[in-house]
Structures are given as C-alpha cells and as structure tokens.
Design a protein around this motif. Structure first.
Motif, PDB file in Angstrom:
ATOM      1  N   PRO A 186       0.825  -1.210   0.000  1.00 58.38           N
ATOM      2  CA  PRO A 186       0.000   0.000   0.000  1.00 58.38           C
ATOM      3  C   PRO A 186       0.856   1.257   0.000  1.00 58.38           C
ATOM      4  CG  PRO A 186       0.120  -0.912   2.211  1.00 58.38           C
ATOM      5  CD  PRO A 186       0.852  -1.870   1.324  1.00 58.38           C
ATOM      6  N   SER A 187       0.201   2.388  -0.156  1.00 55.98           N
ATOM      7  CA  SER A 187       0.888   3.668  -0.075  1.00 55.98           C
ATOM      8  C   SER A 187       1.555   3.805   1.289  1.00 55.98           C
ATOM      9  CB  SER A 187      -0.128   4.797  -0.281  1.00 55.98           C
ATOM     10  OG  SER A 187       0.491   6.054  -0.159  1.00 55.98           O
ATOM     11  N   GLY A 188       2.812   4.268   1.293  1.00 60.01           N
ATOM     12  CA  GLY A 188       3.532   4.462   2.551  1.00 60.01           C
ATOM     13  C   GLY A 188       4.214   3.223   3.092  1.00 60.01           C
ATOM     14  N   SER A 189       4.194   2.138   2.317  1.00 57.55           N
ATOM     15  CA  SER A 189       4.773   0.870   2.798  1.00 57.55           C
ATOM     16  C   SER A 189       6.283   0.814   2.644  1.00 57.55           C
ATOM     17  CB  SER A 189       4.150  -0.301   2.037  1.00 57.55           C
ATOM     18  OG  SER A 189       4.398  -0.183   0.643  1.00 57.55           O
ATOM     19  N   GLY A 190       6.843   1.703   1.804  1.00 58.27           N
ATOM     20  CA  GLY A 190       8.279   1.681   1.535  1.00 58.27           C
ATOM     21  C   GLY A 190       8.608   1.228   0.129  1.00 58.27           C
ATOM     22  N   LYS A 191       7.586   0.899  -0.677  1.00 56.83           N
ATOM     23  CA  LYS A 191       7.874   0.351  -2.003  1.00 56.83           C
ATOM     24  C   LYS A 191       8.492   1.384  -2.942  1.00 56.83           C
ATOM     25  CE  LYS A 191       3.182   0.619  -4.043  1.00 56.83           C
ATOM     26  NZ  LYS A 191       2.526   1.448  -3.012  1.00 56.83           N
ATOM     27  N   SER A 192       8.081   2.642  -2.847  1.00 56.78           N
ATOM     28  CA  SER A 192       8.687   3.671  -3.701  1.00 56.78           C
ATOM     29  C   SER A 192      10.140   3.926  -3.315  1.00 56.78           C
ATOM     30  CB  SER A 192       7.891   4.977  -3.617  1.00 56.78           C
ATOM     31  OG  SER A 192       6.603   4.795  -4.173  1.00 56.78           O
ATOM     32  N   ARG A 241       6.620 -14.078  -9.530  1.00 58.27           N
ATOM     33  CA  ARG A 241       6.949 -14.092  -8.104  1.00 58.27           C
ATOM     34  C   ARG A 241       6.472 -12.784  -7.490  1.00 58.27           C
ATOM     35  NH1 ARG A 241      13.138 -13.795  -6.535  1.00 58.27           N
ATOM     36  NH2 ARG A 241      13.025 -13.562  -4.281  1.00 58.27           N
ATOM     37  N   ILE A 242       5.768 -12.880  -6.372  1.00 60.05           N
ATOM     38  CA  ILE A 242       5.207 -11.695  -5.726  1.00 60.05           C
ATOM     39  C   ILE A 242       5.859 -11.509  -4.357  1.00 60.05           C
ATOM     40  CG2 ILE A 242       3.119 -10.558  -4.877  1.00 60.05           C
ATOM     41  CD1 ILE A 242       1.494 -12.268  -6.827  1.00 60.05           C
ATOM     42  N   LEU A 243       6.355 -10.300  -4.129  1.00 59.48           N
ATOM     43  CA  LEU A 243       6.893  -9.913  -2.820  1.00 59.48           C
ATOM     44  C   LEU A 243       5.954  -8.878  -2.214  1.00 59.48           C
ATOM     45  CD1 LEU A 243      10.586  -9.416  -3.944  1.00 59.48           C
ATOM     46  CD2 LEU A 243       9.627 -11.442  -2.854  1.00 59.48           C
ATOM     47  N   HIS A 244       5.805  -8.929  -0.900  1.00 54.93           N
ATOM     48  CA  HIS A 244       4.931  -7.985  -0.214  1.00 54.93           C
ATOM     49  C   HIS A 244       5.780  -7.104   0.700  1.00 54.93           C
ATOM     50  CE1 HIS A 244       1.797  -6.711   2.771  1.00 54.93           C
ATOM     51  NE2 HIS A 244       1.160  -6.511   1.632  1.00 54.93           N
ATOM     52  N   ILE A 245       5.541  -5.814   0.625  1.00 52.89           N
ATOM     53  CA  ILE A 245       6.256  -4.893   1.508  1.00 52.89           C
ATOM     54  C   ILE A 245       5.242  -4.157   2.372  1.00 52.89           C
ATOM     55  CG2 ILE A 245       6.363  -3.003  -0.215  1.00 52.89           C
ATOM     56  CD1 ILE A 245       9.208  -2.417   0.980  1.00 52.89           C
TER      57      ILE A 245
END
Length: 228
Positions: free
Chosen positions: A43-49, A213-217
């Motif tokens: 989600p937004s704010g998770s650190g992915k950007s 492959r899916i990674l979740h942050i």
C-alpha cells in the motif's frame, strides 16, 4: 540455475524527521535471478517507492549492500550511477514521462543520445522497439496524438532501447483503464517470456498476479507471497 542479477543484503533506509529517525526500509534481503518477473506489492507508505528508488539508483541506502550484475553499486559517485542507470536499468513510470514536443520515435531515441550512438543507428533501434510494442504506424505521432495505452507502449519501447539488464516499472497500469492495463500486462508477460528481467511496483494484487513471483512490503519489511 539462472545467475543472480540483483542482490540486496541487509539493506535499510531511514530519514531524519526533526530529532527522530524514521526507518522506511528495514534489513531488506532480496535476490533476483536473470529473467525473473517480480512484483513488489504494497500500500501507499509501505516503503515500495523508496525501495524502487534505491534499486533504480535514484537514492542511496542508509545501511546494507546492493549488487547489480555482480557489481557493488550502493555508494558510487553520481557520474558512475548515471552511467549505470542509462545502460543497466530501463525505467517505466505510471505517468509515462514522455516529452510532449517530441514524436514517438524521438522519445524512444532519447536515451541513446546519451550513450553516443550515431543518429542512423539510433533511428534504426528506436524503430525496431516501436515495432516490437505494436506501434509501427505511430512513429511520427506526438504523445497528445496517442491514447494512454499507446503512450505507455512508447515508454516501454524507450525503456527497452538501451537493452538494459532490468526493466523497473512503477505502477505501469496506474494511469490506464482496466482493459488497456490488461493489454500492457500482456506485453510485460511477452517480454518476460523473451527473457527480460522485470521488477514491477504495484498496489494491485490483480496486476501483481501477472508476475512469476510476488513480494509484499509493509512498514518497510519485505516478505514473499506464497502461491495460493
């Protein structure tokens, strides 16, 4: 076994906020093999950007190590980083980032100008990439003469034209309607089948399911999503 193309080892990123230190990424460990299609879902704010910016060499980690194609790249100087970004990483953005005064062909040629490739060869390679993404009849069209899906295809061709090691896509369907987004994902799957290494940032599980492959942050911590 495919060789590792990207490796993050205990990678962390924090920012100073007033007197406090805010951890955005926490001891990330990740290995990506050549030819993999990875989604980083969060989600937004998770650190992915932040993670994408570090992988794309647009930001530096606070701690840890980053290896790209076997080379340690986390603390190179700006000119070295720019050279690697231009040759090794193809960027695809949600908002396309096309130059509106340039036609499709000129937009795709642009990264090749910085690598010193002669004009005739630039034109040839740009045309080949636009044909590859299905835009052979739109070479001379300006961005405002193209649909959103066509603009994203120009952006994908531009990312491919330098023959990068990795395609890094940030919410590549985020500005598109569902049908057009599905067409772009079909193109991504084709590129993966051709052996391209793709890392895609998304908040949408349905989009993420296109990858192998899916990674979740979440809250700066990375985990693998097991196939259901």
């Amino acid at each position: 076994m495919s060789e590792s193309i990207l490796s993050l080892e205990n990678l962390s990123k924090s920012y100073q906020v007033g007197e406090d230190e805010q951890a955005v990424l926490k001891a990330i460990n990740l290995e990506i093999k050549k030819g993999e299609f990875i989604s980083v879902l969060g989600p937004s704010g998770s650190g992915k950007s932040t993670l994408m910016n570090i992988v794309g060499l647009l930001d530096e980690p606070t701690a840890g190590q980053y290896f790209l194609s076997g080379k340690k790249v986390d603390h190179l100087d700006e000119s070295e980083l720019a050279g690697i970004r231009n040759k090794e990483i193809g960027f695809i953005f949600q908002q396309f980032q096309l130059l509106h005064r340039l036609n499709a062909l000129q937009n795709v040629e642009l990264p090749l100008i910085y690598t010193g490739i002669a004009a005739k060869e630039r034109r040839k390679r740009a045309e080949e990439m636009l044909i590859r993404v299905g835009l052979e009849e739109k070479l001379r069209n300006l961005p405002n003469q193209l649909s959103g899906g066509q603009q994203q295809r120009v952006a994908i061709a531009r990312a491919l034209v330098t023959e990068p090691s990795i395609l890094l896509a940030d919410e590549p369907t985020g500005a598109l309607d569902q049908k057009t987004g599905q067409q772009i994902m079909m193109l991504f799957r084709e590129l993966h089948e051709e052996g391209k290494t793709i890392i895609m940032i998304t908040h949408d599980m349905e989009v993420a399911k296109n990858s192998s492959r899916i990674l979740h942050i979440l809250d700066g911590e990375l985990s693998e999503v097991k196939p259901s």
